[in-house]
Scaffold this motif. Structure first.
Motif, PDB file in Angstrom:
ATOM      1  N   ILE A  99       1.047  -1.408  -0.098  1.00 18.76           N
ATOM      2  CA  ILE A  99      -0.097  -0.186  -0.188  1.00 18.76           C
ATOM      3  C   ILE A  99       1.097   0.874   0.207  1.00 18.76           C
ATOM      4  CG2 ILE A  99      -1.980   1.184   1.217  1.00 18.76           C
ATOM      5  CD1 ILE A  99      -1.116  -2.107   0.971  1.00 18.76           C
ATOM      6  N   THR A 100       0.992   2.154  -1.141  1.00 19.02           N
ATOM      7  CA  THR A 100       1.320   3.495  -0.923  1.00 19.02           C
ATOM      8  C   THR A 100       0.960   4.659  -0.435  1.00 19.02           C
ATOM      9  OG1 THR A 100       1.704   3.617  -3.420  1.00 19.02           O
ATOM     10  CG2 THR A 100       3.239   1.767  -3.091  1.00 19.02           C
ATOM     11  N   GLU A 101      -0.813   4.234  -0.384  1.00 16.92           N
ATOM     12  CA  GLU A 101      -1.074   6.169  -0.345  1.00 16.92           C
ATOM     13  C   GLU A 101      -2.704   5.308   0.357  1.00 16.92           C
ATOM     14  OE1 GLU A 101       0.240   8.953  -1.285  1.00 16.92           O
ATOM     15  OE2 GLU A 101       1.611   8.323  -1.428  1.00 16.92           O
ATOM     16  N   GLY A 102      -2.669   6.108   1.781  1.00 19.04           N
ATOM     17  CA  GLY A 102      -4.013   5.343   1.715  1.00 19.04           C
ATOM     18  C   GLY A 102      -4.075   4.666   2.035  1.00 19.04           C
ATOM     19  N   SER A 103      -5.301   4.594   3.050  1.00 18.34           N
ATOM     20  CA  SER A 103      -5.889   3.346   3.930  1.00 18.34           C
ATOM     21  C   SER A 103      -7.252   2.313   3.724  1.00 18.34           C
ATOM     22  CB  SER A 103      -5.825   3.751   5.697  1.00 18.34           C
ATOM     23  OG  SER A 103      -7.002   4.371   5.136  1.00 18.34           O
ATOM     24  N   GLY A 104      -7.202   1.731   4.556  1.00 20.97           N
ATOM     25  CA  GLY A 104      -8.721   1.220   4.150  1.00 20.97           C
ATOM     26  C   GLY A 104      -8.471  -0.124   5.430  1.00 20.97           C
ATOM     27  N   ILE A 105      -9.398  -1.388   4.170  1.00 18.45           N
ATOM     28  CA  ILE A 105      -9.737  -2.864   5.023  1.00 18.45           C
ATOM     29  C   ILE A 105      -9.488  -3.514   4.372  1.00 18.45           C
ATOM     30  CG2 ILE A 105     -11.331  -4.628   5.902  1.00 18.45           C
ATOM     31  CD1 ILE A 105     -10.072  -1.876   7.862  1.00 18.45           C
ATOM     32  N   MET A 106      -8.312  -4.809   4.479  1.00 19.38           N
ATOM     33  CA  MET A 106      -8.276  -6.149   3.869  1.00 19.38           C
ATOM     34  C   MET A 106      -9.202  -7.038   4.021  1.00 19.38           C
ATOM     35  SD  MET A 106      -6.586  -6.804   1.056  1.00 19.38           S
ATOM     36  CE  MET A 106      -5.360  -5.950   0.227  1.00 19.38           C
ATOM     37  N   ILE A 107      -9.249  -8.261   3.716  1.00 19.30           N
ATOM     38  CA  ILE A 107     -10.333  -8.961   3.582  1.00 19.30           C
ATOM     39  C   ILE A 107      -9.818  -9.956   2.651  1.00 19.30           C
ATOM     40  CG2 ILE A 107     -12.318 -10.571   3.819  1.00 19.30           C
ATOM     41  CD1 ILE A 107     -14.207  -7.790   4.257  1.00 19.30           C
ATOM     42  N   LEU A 108      -9.039 -11.061   3.933  1.00 21.31           N
ATOM     43  CA  LEU A 108      -8.676 -12.612   3.273  1.00 21.31           C
ATOM     44  C   LEU A 108      -9.646 -13.836   3.885  1.00 21.31           C
ATOM     45  CD1 LEU A 108      -6.446 -14.105   1.279  1.00 21.31           C
ATOM     46  CD2 LEU A 108      -5.404 -13.733   3.338  1.00 21.31           C
ATOM     47  N   GLY A 109     -10.178 -14.136   3.064  1.00 22.51           N
ATOM     48  CA  GLY A 109     -11.034 -15.212   3.736  1.00 22.51           C
ATOM     49  C   GLY A 109     -11.982 -15.000   4.844  1.00 22.51           C
ATOM     50  N   SER A 110     -11.688 -15.264   6.159  1.00 24.06           N
ATOM     51  CA  SER A 110     -12.856 -15.082   7.119  1.00 24.06           C
ATOM     52  C   SER A 110     -12.326 -14.188   8.408  1.00 24.06           C
ATOM     53  CB  SER A 110     -13.317 -16.465   8.338  1.00 24.06           C
ATOM     54  OG  SER A 110     -11.953 -16.506   8.788  1.00 24.06           O
ATOM     55  N   GLU A 111     -11.083 -13.374   7.650  1.00 27.59           N
ATOM     56  CA  GLU A 111      -9.977 -12.558   8.351  1.00 27.59           C
ATOM     57  C   GLU A 111     -10.241 -11.173   7.778  1.00 27.59           C
ATOM     58  OE1 GLU A 111      -5.853 -13.798   9.098  1.00 27.59           O
ATOM     59  OE2 GLU A 111      -6.123 -15.311   8.374  1.00 27.59           O
ATOM     60  N   GLU A 112     -10.008 -10.470   8.461  1.00 25.82           N
ATOM     61  CA  GLU A 112     -10.675  -9.215   8.164  1.00 25.82           C
ATOM     62  C   GLU A 112      -8.710  -7.943   8.811  1.00 25.82           C
ATOM     63  OE1 GLU A 112     -13.384  -5.763   8.871  1.00 25.82           O
ATOM     64  OE2 GLU A 112     -14.526  -7.403   8.306  1.00 25.82           O
ATOM     65  N   PHE A 113      -8.887  -7.488   7.924  1.00 24.12           N
ATOM     66  CA  PHE A 113      -7.821  -6.521   9.052  1.00 24.12           C
ATOM     67  C   PHE A 113      -7.172  -5.136   8.108  1.00 24.12           C
ATOM     68  CE2 PHE A 113      -5.464  -9.949   6.510  1.00 24.12           C
ATOM     69  CZ  PHE A 113      -4.986  -9.489   6.020  1.00 24.12           C
ATOM     70  N   GLU A 114      -6.531  -3.722   8.842  1.00 24.95           N
ATOM     71  CA  GLU A 114      -6.511  -2.736   8.567  1.00 24.95           C
ATOM     72  C   GLU A 114      -5.427  -2.528   8.046  1.00 24.95           C
ATOM     73  OE1 GLU A 114      -6.016   1.677  10.483  1.00 24.95           O
ATOM     74  OE2 GLU A 114      -6.239   0.432  11.554  1.00 24.95           O
ATOM     75  N   VAL A 115      -5.505  -2.543   6.703  1.00 24.55           N
ATOM     76  CA  VAL A 115      -4.010  -2.295   6.026  1.00 24.55           C
ATOM     77  C   VAL A 115      -3.240  -0.096   5.348  1.00 24.55           C
ATOM     78  CG1 VAL A 115      -4.229  -4.115   4.984  1.00 24.55           C
ATOM     79  CG2 VAL A 115      -5.102  -2.024   3.352  1.00 24.55           C
ATOM     80  N   LYS A 116      -2.258   0.306   5.749  1.00 27.08           N
ATOM     81  CA  LYS A 116      -2.478   1.519   6.143  1.00 27.08           C
ATOM     82  C   LYS A 116      -0.967   1.549   4.980  1.00 27.08           C
ATOM     83  CE  LYS A 116      -3.513   2.663  10.312  1.00 27.08           C
ATOM     84  NZ  LYS A 116      -3.328   3.305  11.700  1.00 27.08           N
TER      85      LYS A 116
END
Length: 114
Positions: free
Chosen positions: A62-79
């Motif tokens: 991730i080079t700009e911004g932020s959000g949420i990544m979902i992989l299968g049943s996992e959800e995590f913040e990315v920045k």
């Protein structure tokens, strides 16, 4: 085989989910055979379609911004500059995933082909 690209000469395209993709290096265009490199812009409040890959692994930076990544049943913040995500063939291939953008997000995505 084309061994370099010029960013300003690469035509972006818009996907069904309104993400903007720019293929920086891709086998069908540049002659490389086992990997690709793309830039994806996900607009603020946008999300990519839930999807999975059958023949590739992905690495996201991730080079700009932020959000949420979902992989299968996992959800995590990315920045910005904080995460590089490697979806291995054993999980990503069989797990659906998507990206939600809290703010305009720019991702570099490398795909490795099996």
């Amino acid at each position: 085989m084309q061994i370099f690209t010029r960013y300003e000469e690469i035509e972006p395209y818009i996907t069904k989910d309104s993400s903007i993709i720019r293929e920086l290096m891709h086998p069908s265009v540049h002659g490389n055979s086992n990997q690709s490199l793309a830039e994806a812009t996900v607009p603020a409040g946008g999300k990519t379609l839930l999807h999975k890959h059958h023949l590739t692994e992905e690495i996201y930076h991730i080079t700009e911004g932020s959000g949420i990544m979902i992989l299968g049943s996992e959800e995590f913040e990315v920045k910005k500059r904080r995460y590089c995500l490697h979806f291995t063939r054993y999980s990503a291939q069989n797990s659906k995933h998507r990206k939600y953008a809290a703010e305009n997000s720019l991702l570099l995505c490398a795909e490795l082909f099996s």
